[in-house]
Design a protein around this motif. Sequence first.
Motif, mmCIF file in Angstrom:
data_model
loop_
_atom_site.group_PDB
_atom_site.id
_atom_site.type_symbol
_atom_site.label_atom_id
_atom_site.label_comp_id
_atom_site.label_asym_id
_atom_site.label_seq_id
_atom_site.Cartn_x
_atom_site.Cartn_y
_atom_site.Cartn_z
ATOM 1 N N LYS A 32 39.983 38.332 33.656
ATOM 2 C CA LYS A 32 40.668 38.870 32.492
ATOM 3 C C LYS A 32 41.942 39.547 32.981
ATOM 4 N N ALA A 33 43.067 39.130 32.449
ATOM 5 C CA ALA A 33 44.346 39.683 32.882
ATOM 6 C C ALA A 33 44.441 41.163 32.524
ATOM 7 N N SER A 34 44.974 41.944 33.452
ATOM 8 C CA SER A 34 45.181 43.356 33.181
ATOM 9 C C SER A 34 46.348 43.863 34.037
ATOM 10 N N PRO A 35 47.195 44.739 33.473
ATOM 11 C CA PRO A 35 48.334 45.261 34.230
ATOM 12 C C PRO A 35 47.908 45.976 35.518
ATOM 13 N N GLN A 36 46.660 46.498 35.563
ATOM 14 C CA GLN A 36 46.183 47.190 36.768
ATOM 15 C C GLN A 36 46.133 46.259 37.975
ATOM 16 N N MET A 37 46.088 44.944 37.722
ATOM 17 C CA MET A 37 46.033 43.991 38.820
ATOM 18 C C MET A 37 47.280 44.088 39.694
ATOM 19 N N LEU A 38 48.368 44.589 39.116
ATOM 20 C CA LEU A 38 49.626 44.697 39.863
ATOM 21 C C LEU A 38 49.864 46.113 40.391
ATOM 22 N N GLU A 39 48.883 47.003 40.189
ATOM 23 C CA GLU A 39 49.020 48.369 40.651
ATOM 24 C C GLU A 39 49.168 48.383 42.170
ATOM 25 N N GLU A 53 55.934 48.504 38.161
ATOM 26 C CA GLU A 53 55.936 49.015 36.783
ATOM 27 C C GLU A 53 57.128 49.932 36.497
ATOM 28 N N GLN A 54 57.873 50.321 37.541
ATOM 29 C CA GLN A 54 59.059 51.161 37.334
ATOM 30 C C GLN A 54 60.341 50.341 37.195
ATOM 31 N N VAL A 55 60.247 49.013 37.379
ATOM 32 C CA VAL A 55 61.444 48.176 37.237
ATOM 33 C C VAL A 55 61.260 47.086 36.176
ATOM 34 N N ALA A 56 60.086 47.069 35.540
ATOM 35 C CA ALA A 56 59.815 46.006 34.569
ATOM 36 C C ALA A 56 58.745 46.420 33.575
ATOM 37 N N ASN A 57 58.758 45.727 32.416
ATOM 38 C CA ASN A 57 57.668 45.850 31.454
ATOM 39 C C ASN A 57 56.569 44.896 31.871
ATOM 40 N N ILE A 58 55.322 45.348 31.818
ATOM 41 C CA ILE A 58 54.197 44.480 32.163
ATOM 42 C C ILE A 58 53.287 44.415 30.950
ATOM 43 N N ASN A 59 53.112 43.187 30.425
ATOM 44 C CA ASN A 59 52.280 42.987 29.238
ATOM 45 C C ASN A 59 51.208 41.945 29.503
ATOM 46 N N THR A 60 50.147 42.004 28.710
ATOM 47 C CA THR A 60 49.125 40.962 28.744
ATOM 48 C C THR A 60 49.011 40.399 27.337
ATOM 49 N N PRO A 61 49.773 39.324 27.038
ATOM 50 C CA PRO A 61 49.744 38.758 25.688
ATOM 51 C C PRO A 61 48.374 38.185 25.310
ATOM 52 N N ILE A 66 49.595 37.473 32.410
ATOM 53 C CA ILE A 66 50.353 38.716 32.537
ATOM 54 C C ILE A 66 51.820 38.312 32.495
ATOM 55 N N VAL A 67 52.596 39.035 31.700
ATOM 56 C CA VAL A 67 54.027 38.755 31.620
ATOM 57 C C VAL A 67 54.768 39.978 32.153
ATOM 58 N N ILE A 68 55.658 39.711 33.129
ATOM 59 C CA ILE A 68 56.456 40.771 33.739
ATOM 60 C C ILE A 68 57.908 40.526 33.344
ATOM 61 N N GLN A 69 58.465 41.465 32.600
ATOM 62 C CA GLN A 69 59.847 41.325 32.158
ATOM 63 C C GLN A 69 60.677 42.449 32.773
ATOM 64 N N PRO A 70 61.463 42.105 33.826
ATOM 65 C CA PRO A 70 62.260 43.149 34.486
ATOM 66 C C PRO A 70 63.403 43.617 33.592
ATOM 67 N N VAL A 102 49.403 33.384 35.440
ATOM 68 C CA VAL A 102 48.232 32.863 34.744
ATOM 69 C C VAL A 102 47.000 33.205 35.574
ATOM 70 N N VAL A 103 46.053 33.919 34.937
ATOM 71 C CA VAL A 103 44.830 34.329 35.615
ATOM 72 C C VAL A 103 43.747 33.297 35.302
ATOM 73 N N PRO A 104 43.320 32.528 36.318
ATOM 74 C CA PRO A 104 42.313 31.508 36.059
ATOM 75 C C PRO A 104 40.935 32.123 35.792
ATOM 76 N N THR A 105 40.125 31.414 35.021
ATOM 77 C CA THR A 105 38.752 31.859 34.796
ATOM 78 C C THR A 105 37.980 31.607 36.089
ATOM 79 N N PRO A 106 37.341 32.639 36.653
ATOM 80 C CA PRO A 106 36.665 32.445 37.927
ATOM 81 C C PRO A 106 35.410 31.567 37.806
ATOM 82 N N THR A 107 35.120 30.849 38.881
ATOM 83 C CA THR A 107 33.915 30.021 38.919
ATOM 84 C C THR A 107 32.704 30.939 39.067
#
Length: 185
Positions: A32-39, A53-61, A66-70, A102-107
């Motif tokens: 499951k995509a989450s912004p914490q993954m990039l912490e 997170e200080q140079v871009a917006n991080i969203n999970t649509p 996860i979408v990172i928009q600098p 894109v976060v793949p569904t884990p096996t």
Amino acid sequence: MDTQQCLKQTKENMNSTVAFFDKELQKIRAGKASPQMLEGLKVDYYGNPTPVEQVANINTPDAHQIVIQPWERNMLPVIEKAILAANIGLTPQNNGEFIRLVVPTPTEERRKELVKKAKQEAEQAKVNVRNIRRNANDEAKKLKDDGTPEDEVKKLEADIQKATDEAIGKIDKIMEAKEKEIMTV
């Protein structure tokens, strides 16, 4: 230090251990995509390592991306490079405006690995709680040697054990929820 201070300090230390454990578990992703993954991901921002997170917006649509928009377009390749270098198992897709992960569904096998990793984190957190208990009990013995009445010290030791049981119970509860989250497809 008196018995109340000792108990208060012990509880604070145990609570911070539980909070740290909870935060560490959030980094274990269950598909499951989450912004914490990039912490903790740092990018080179004009020569300074800066959290992404200080140079871009991080969203999970949605749950799988996860979408990172600098804020500055010239940061796109820098962020992309940092993601690849971090080796988090995600390939960035740069479209010139933002980066999509894109976060793949884990096996099934991968989910079991994640549960195993989470259980290792839980065990480490329990060890930390027990170390805090040991230190607090040592402190209680010092208080007894310094003339604190024995019944007060016995009550303190019982309270320390109660705090330990509570902290370990919280860790188990968090772990149980995380295991359920990971194993749910």
